[in-house]
Design a protein around this motif. Structure first.
Motif, PDB file in Angstrom:
ATOM      1  N   SER A 252      11.504 -13.985   1.434  1.00  0.00           N
ATOM      2  CA  SER A 252      12.037 -12.627   1.491  1.00  0.00           C
ATOM      3  C   SER A 252      13.053 -12.391   0.384  1.00  0.00           C
ATOM      4  O   SER A 252      13.091 -11.316  -0.228  1.00  0.00           O
ATOM      5  N   SER A 253      13.877 -13.387   0.104  1.00  0.00           N
ATOM      6  CA  SER A 253      14.898 -13.252  -0.941  1.00  0.00           C
ATOM      7  C   SER A 253      14.274 -13.103  -2.318  1.00  0.00           C
ATOM      8  O   SER A 253      14.700 -12.267  -3.122  1.00  0.00           O
ATOM      9  N   VAL A 254      13.246 -13.901  -2.611  1.00  0.00           N
ATOM     10  CA  VAL A 254      12.645 -13.820  -3.946  1.00  0.00           C
ATOM     11  C   VAL A 254      11.853 -12.528  -4.107  1.00  0.00           C
ATOM     12  O   VAL A 254      11.843 -11.917  -5.195  1.00  0.00           O
ATOM     13  N   VAL A 255      11.202 -12.049  -3.026  1.00  0.00           N
ATOM     14  CA  VAL A 255      10.489 -10.774  -3.085  1.00  0.00           C
ATOM     15  C   VAL A 255      11.471  -9.628  -3.334  1.00  0.00           C
ATOM     16  O   VAL A 255      11.226  -8.744  -4.167  1.00  0.00           O
ATOM     17  N   SER A 256      12.592  -9.646  -2.621  1.00  0.00           N
ATOM     18  CA  SER A 256      13.609  -8.602  -2.798  1.00  0.00           C
ATOM     19  C   SER A 256      14.183  -8.634  -4.216  1.00  0.00           C
ATOM     20  O   SER A 256      14.370  -7.583  -4.850  1.00  0.00           O
ATOM     21  N   ALA A 257      14.429  -9.840  -4.734  1.00  0.00           N
ATOM     22  CA  ALA A 257      14.988  -9.967  -6.089  1.00  0.00           C
ATOM     23  C   ALA A 257      14.041  -9.405  -7.136  1.00  0.00           C
ATOM     24  O   ALA A 257      14.441  -8.617  -8.002  1.00  0.00           O
ATOM     25  N   LEU A 258      12.766  -9.790  -7.066  1.00  0.00           N
ATOM     26  CA  LEU A 258      11.802  -9.321  -8.063  1.00  0.00           C
ATOM     27  C   LEU A 258      11.544  -7.825  -7.937  1.00  0.00           C
ATOM     28  O   LEU A 258      11.384  -7.124  -8.941  1.00  0.00           O
ATOM     29  N   HIS A 259      11.527  -7.332  -6.702  1.00  0.00           N
ATOM     30  CA  HIS A 259      11.285  -5.904  -6.480  1.00  0.00           C
ATOM     31  C   HIS A 259      12.397  -5.057  -7.105  1.00  0.00           C
ATOM     32  O   HIS A 259      12.127  -4.036  -7.756  1.00  0.00           O
ATOM     33  N   GLU A 260      13.634  -5.477  -6.938  1.00  0.00           N
ATOM     34  CA  GLU A 260      14.768  -4.696  -7.419  1.00  0.00           C
ATOM     35  C   GLU A 260      15.043  -4.928  -8.911  1.00  0.00           C
ATOM     36  O   GLU A 260      15.290  -3.977  -9.657  1.00  0.00           O
ATOM     37  N   LEU A 261      15.006  -6.181  -9.350  1.00  0.00           N
ATOM     38  CA  LEU A 261      15.385  -6.485 -10.725  1.00  0.00           C
ATOM     39  C   LEU A 261      14.316  -6.082 -11.734  1.00  0.00           C
ATOM     40  O   LEU A 261      14.618  -5.660 -12.846  1.00  0.00           O
ATOM     41  N   VAL A 262      13.042  -6.218 -11.353  1.00  0.00           N
ATOM     42  CA  VAL A 262      11.947  -5.897 -12.270  1.00  0.00           C
ATOM     43  C   VAL A 262      11.495  -4.452 -12.104  1.00  0.00           C
ATOM     44  O   VAL A 262      10.848  -3.883 -12.976  1.00  0.00           O
ATOM     45  N   GLY A 263      11.835  -3.850 -10.946  1.00  0.00           N
ATOM     46  CA  GLY A 263      11.360  -2.502 -10.659  1.00  0.00           C
ATOM     47  C   GLY A 263       9.889  -2.487 -10.319  1.00  0.00           C
ATOM     48  O   GLY A 263       9.189  -1.493 -10.567  1.00  0.00           O
ATOM     49  N   ALA A 264       9.391  -3.602  -9.763  1.00  0.00           N
ATOM     50  CA  ALA A 264       7.970  -3.736  -9.456  1.00  0.00           C
ATOM     51  C   ALA A 264       7.570  -2.813  -8.319  1.00  0.00           C
ATOM     52  O   ALA A 264       8.324  -2.589  -7.369  1.00  0.00           O
ATOM     53  N   SER A 265       6.356  -2.272  -8.401  1.00  0.00           N
ATOM     54  CA  SER A 265       5.846  -1.415  -7.325  1.00  0.00           C
ATOM     55  C   SER A 265       5.379  -2.237  -6.135  1.00  0.00           C
ATOM     56  O   SER A 265       5.360  -1.755  -5.009  1.00  0.00           O
ATOM     57  N   GLN A 266       4.999  -3.474  -6.375  1.00  0.00           N
ATOM     58  CA  GLN A 266       4.570  -4.351  -5.301  1.00  0.00           C
ATOM     59  C   GLN A 266       4.879  -5.797  -5.656  1.00  0.00           C
ATOM     60  O   GLN A 266       4.646  -6.230  -6.789  1.00  0.00           O
ATOM     61  N   VAL A 267       5.443  -6.519  -4.702  1.00  0.00           N
ATOM     62  CA  VAL A 267       5.672  -7.953  -4.847  1.00  0.00           C
ATOM     63  C   VAL A 267       5.187  -8.620  -3.566  1.00  0.00           C
ATOM     64  O   VAL A 267       5.542  -8.188  -2.465  1.00  0.00           O
TER      65      VAL A 267
END
Length: 345
Positions: free
Chosen positions: A22-37
């Motif tokens: 959950s932590s790595v998904v949240s980090a990539l979603h917010e920092l990269v601006g990804a639409s889906q992780v």
């Protein structure tokens, strides 16, 4: 930089695989601006590799298979993703795929001890620049290191199955998400529904006459029997189920989202797989299994129900599967509730 450090602190303070995902998904979603992780787990079923989501973004929030029971997470063949298959064969750590709509997906296999059991999927509508790719690579390295640490702390060193400590944590989480507090009458109604609808089940497994194996053949062959039974447990249950070694010759299975009839078939199939397996030097080995429905009762009570069914199986011939509620209804087991938390048999 401040946001990156905050997420790295969050990742490195986790002591549970689901929370780490959950932590790595949240980090990539917010920092990269990804639409889906999504974090996928890979598993082998009938000699074919499958992949299924373990943690992902839903409606802007991070959810996991431990929380979302509305979706079928049996997985899909890895061959549906040829680019990912090729990257794994070539031992690549990252491959970018562009869809017909122009979305860019990064596949990030996580290598641990020369094996891949986890893969991250990061989808973005715009191209990734070199700085973003470098940041993703750094987050992936931290994630991989902590996965390795958690694997060491959560698993039994002999069989590789999840250990007793991990069972306590995962069972409590399953109960909190799947079974809200209910009155005794509601519990009885829910237990009745389990006989006709979808439910969750807990089974306790014990190797029959295991002491004789150790006494006759020695502990080395006894350990081999434990390892082989653990392998049969892995191959007999689905990816979304959880198998634990409790200690000694006792194992526990959390069987999720299936009917009573199917649960009985699955447990019987495992029992039969063990009975038909040829154990080197030892020959034939059997197991006894007791299981109970997972209701809103306390973990101690549910585990006690499965344990009672197991002891009934061992006292009545061994090499059999027994269901707690069925034994109570037939009068083979009697329970008397003395207070809200304890049952005496």
């Amino acid at each position: 930089m401040e946001a990156l450090l905050k997420h790295l602190v969050d990742i490195t303070c986790q002591r549970d695989h689901t929370l780490l995902d959950s932590s790595v998904v949240s980090a990539l979603h917010e920092l990269v601006g990804a639409s889906q992780v999504r974090v996928h787990e890979m598993f082998r079923f009938r000699d074919e590799l499958f992949m299924r989501p373990r943690v992902w973004i839903k409606d802007g929030s991070v959810v996991s298979t431990d929380e979302d029971f509305s979706v079928d997470h049996n997985g899909e063949p890895l061959n549906n993703y040829p680019e990912l298959v090729d990257s794994i064969k070539q031992r690549k750590s990252c491959i970018e795929e562009v869809s017909a709509a122009g979305d860019r997906t990064l596949w990030l296999p996580v290598w641990l001890n020369d094996k891949v059991s986890t893969c991250l999927e990061v989808t973005n509508p715009t191209p990734y620049d070199s700085g973003t790719l470098h940041m993703i690579e750094g987050i992936l390295s931290v994630y991989r290191n902590y996965q390795n640490i958690l694997d060491y702390s959560e698993r039994d060193s002999l069989t590789g199955l999840l250990n007793r400590k991990t069972f306590d944590e995962k069972f409590s989480r399953l109960l909190s998400t799947a079974t809200p507090e209910a009155s005794p009458q509601d519990q009885e109604e829910r237990r009745h529904k389990h006989t006709t609808g979808i439910g969750h089940w807990l089974a306790v497994v014990d190797i029959d006459h295991f002491k004789k194996v150790n006494d006759q053949f020695g502990h080395l062959y006894g350990d081999e029997v434990l390892i082989l039974v653990a392998n049969l447990l892995r191959s007999s249950f689905r990816a979304q189920d959880r198998v634990f070694r409790f200690g000694g010759e006792e194992f526990v299975v959390l069987l999720r989202s299936t009917t009573l009839a199917d649960a009985r078939k699955i447990f019987e199939r495992f029992r039969s797989n063990v009975e038909q397996h040829e154990f080197p030097q030892v020959g034939k080995v059997t197991v006894s299994l007791g299981f109970a429905s997972i209701s809103a009762e306390s973990p101690v009570v549910i585990l006690g129900h499965a344990d009672q069914a197991l002891y009934y199986a061992k006292a009545n011939g061994r090499n059999r599967v027994c269901y707690y509620d069925e034994l109570v209804q037939s009068g083979e087991l009697h329970s008397e509730v003395s207070n809200d938390t304890v049952e005496f048999f």
